[in-house]
Design an enzyme around this catalytic site. Structure first.
Site, PDB file in Angstrom:
ATOM      1  N   LYS A  94       0.260   0.492 -23.997  1.00 41.52           N
ATOM      2  CA  LYS A  94       0.814  -0.811 -23.578  1.00 41.52           C
ATOM      3  C   LYS A  94      -0.321  -1.826 -23.479  1.00 41.52           C
ATOM      4  CE  LYS A  94       3.954  -2.773 -20.052  1.00 41.52           C
ATOM      5  NZ  LYS A  94       4.645  -2.537 -18.768  1.00 41.52           N
ATOM      6  N   SER A 169       9.627  -3.868 -18.777  1.00 37.59           N
ATOM      7  CA  SER A 169       8.765  -4.667 -19.619  1.00 37.59           C
ATOM      8  C   SER A 169       8.082  -3.896 -20.744  1.00 37.59           C
ATOM      9  CB  SER A 169       7.683  -5.333 -18.757  1.00 37.59           C
ATOM     10  OG  SER A 169       6.815  -4.352 -18.200  1.00 37.59           O
ATOM     11  N   SER A 193       9.550  -0.589 -15.336  1.00 34.54           N
ATOM     12  CA  SER A 193       9.169  -0.895 -16.721  1.00 34.54           C
ATOM     13  C   SER A 193       8.853   0.304 -17.604  1.00 34.54           C
ATOM     14  CB  SER A 193       7.986  -1.852 -16.737  1.00 34.54           C
ATOM     15  OG  SER A 193       8.430  -3.118 -16.315  1.00 34.54           O
TER      16      SER A 193
END
Ligand code: GLN
Length: 501
Positions: A94, A169, A193
């Site tokens: 990420k 997210s 997330s």
């Protein structure tokens, strides 16, 4: 030729490494039947083929990943032991963890092209474990959002239906797994997330106990909630990655000094499918049929029946303060955001706007921030600044902190009688692109089932539960465990996975 609307990873075949599990890839790489270089190449090829439609990766590190893979192959060829159980298996990271050899943007324009001078502890651990990093994955700006539509670099699309979001997210990491672009990925879970996109893409995602994974080099959203975690397509793969990235770090003042829970062993135990003697809590306050899509409700009922059929005992638990979790979270998180994001002033990091010699430093800062941040980030900074201001602090921020304590007490009490708690992850299956992004409240309410756990600092997992009958899209089963009881999630998750077959 028209593009297909679904781009999920296909059935496992011997000739296609992008359909294999990480554990299986590791075994064959370590016995030198296949090489890390060919496995990494296969995933880079899949990225080249699918990323244009899905937008899971913001940056692809082809050369660096191939170099790392070749180094693993050479070490194995010269007779060295693998440096970790996942050595040679590539991964998607990420874009909120710093990396010296690739940009770190956090999905924000304000950090466009930003290169960190240091690697996050998680990044260093991955490198030391011989895990090639394929690239950096898309995310809602600074990890605020539930759809990955708040990225400044365009939304990520759900591989199950390209017209829908993968959740957020960390939609990029989950979409990469679901489409076979990576067998392993890292996310962060501040309010769901990791678990939420895992549920919407049929993958496994874990929010470890707060303090388990170092936050050093994880760009802060809300420091008291932020936690990195592993995500993959099987529970065992997730456990293997968990053990690679967990552990105390002197560079993170909230890092736990306790030994890492034996999650790989737990996942292997769970694979037997036997749940006799396990008490599974059902939270009364989560019994909200009206909040759930009928197909998701139906699937959840079947999940609970399955746990029972495997020997688990279901016990209702009362957690009265969970009803206030959304309100408390959406005061605490923006408050911390308003403080943490003050550092992005155009002076020290990232983009600077309007510095042409005619403007004051104040004006340059203001211009850099107003052009650099997107609408959701600005909204949270304003909400947080308001909640922390004189005269409102007691009524909002302090009150929310009290609720947070009560939620932690609810969990503590529940875990006196049950081993784990089972719940839905999301109220519905994946929603359409553009459906909620203009309505912040409906986006926030999508986090109903994931937020209490973050506020309490305990641990949770989303494990694939199959497709909802009404939409033919995936939903997850959420398992929650007490602080430092992460092994329980893996045991139960692996058992549930085995039970589903
Ligand atoms: N939906 C949550 C939010 O917008 C997700 C936060 C997170 O886990 N990073 O705050």
């Amino acid at each position: 030729m028209s593009t297909p609307n679904r781009m999920t990873v296909g059935e496992r075949t011997d000739s296609n490494f992008t359909t294999w599990s990480a554990a299986e890839l590791a075994e064959k790489i370590h016995s030198r039947e296949i090489s890390s270089a060919e496995v990494t190449r296969a995933h880079l090829d899949r990225i080249a083929e699918a990323n244009g439609s899905i937008n899971a990766f913001l940056h692809v590190s082809s050369d660096e990943a191939m170099a790392a893979a070749t180094a693993v192959d050479e070490a194995l060829a010269s007779g060295d032991e693998p440096t970790s159980p996942l050595a040679g298996v590539p991964l998607a990271l990420k874009d909120v963890f710093t990396t010296t050899d690739a940009p770190t943007t956090c999905g924000s324009k304000i950090l466009e092209g930003y290169r960190s001078p240091y690697d996050a502890t998680v990044t260093l651990k991955l490198r030391a474990a011989g895990i090639p990093i394929l690239g950096k994955t898309n995310m809602d700006e600074f990890a605020m959002g539930s759809s990955t539509e708040n990225s400044a670099y365009g939304p990520t699309r759900n591989p199950w239906d390209l017209q829908r979001t993968p959740g957020g997210s960390g939609g990029g990491s989950s979409a990469a797994l679901a489409s076979g672009m990576a067998p392993l990925a890292i996310g962060t879970d501040t309010g769901g997330s990791i678990r939420q996109p895992a549920a919407l893409t049929n993958t496994v995602g874990v929010k470890p106990t707060y303090g388990t994974i170092s936050r050093y080099g994880l760009v802060a959203c809300a420091s008291s909630l932020d936690q990195g975690g592993p995500t993959a397509r099987t529970v065992l793969d997730t456990a293997l990655l968990h053990e690679v990235i967990a552990g105390h770090d002197a560079n993170d003042s909230t890092s736990s000094t306790r030994p890492v829970a034996p999650v790989v062993e737990a996942a292997r135990q769970g694979a037997s499918g036997d749940l006799s003697g396990v008490k599974v809590g059902i939270v009364k306050q989560f019994e909200r049929p009206e909040a759930l899509q009928p197909g998701v409700l139906e699937l959840h009922r079947r999940n609970l029946e399955q746990l029972e059929s495997q020997g688990a005992e279901l016990v209702e638990v009362d957690c009265p303060n969970f009803d206030h979790a959304v309100k408390a979270y959406y005061l605490i998180l923006p408050s911390e955001v308003s403080s943490n994001l003050a550092r992005f002033d155009g002076m020290r990091y990232g983009q600077r706007k309007g510095d042409d010699g005619t403007r004051s430093a104040d004006e340059v800062m203001s211009l850099s921030r107003s052009e650099g941040f997107g609408p959701e980030v600005k909204r949270r900074i304003m909400m947080g600044t308001y909640a922390l201001s004189v005269g409102y602090y007691d009524a909002y921020y302090l009150q929310a902190q009290r609720v947070r304590n009560l939620i932690a007490q609810d969990y503590a009490k529940a875990f006196e009688t049950v081993d784990v708690i089972a719940a839905p992850v999301t109220p519905t299956t994946a929603f359409g692109l553009g459906e909620k992004v203009g309505d912040p409240l409906s986006m926030y309410l999508f986090d109903l089932f994931t937020l209490p756990l973050n506020l309490a600092g305990v641990c949770g997992m989303s494990v694939p539960a199959g497709l909802a009958d009404d939409t033919q899209l995936p939903a997850g089963l959420q398992l929650m465990g007490p602080a430092h009881g992460d092994d329980r999630l893996y045991r139960l998750g692996a058992a549930f996975e085995a039970g589903r077959g």
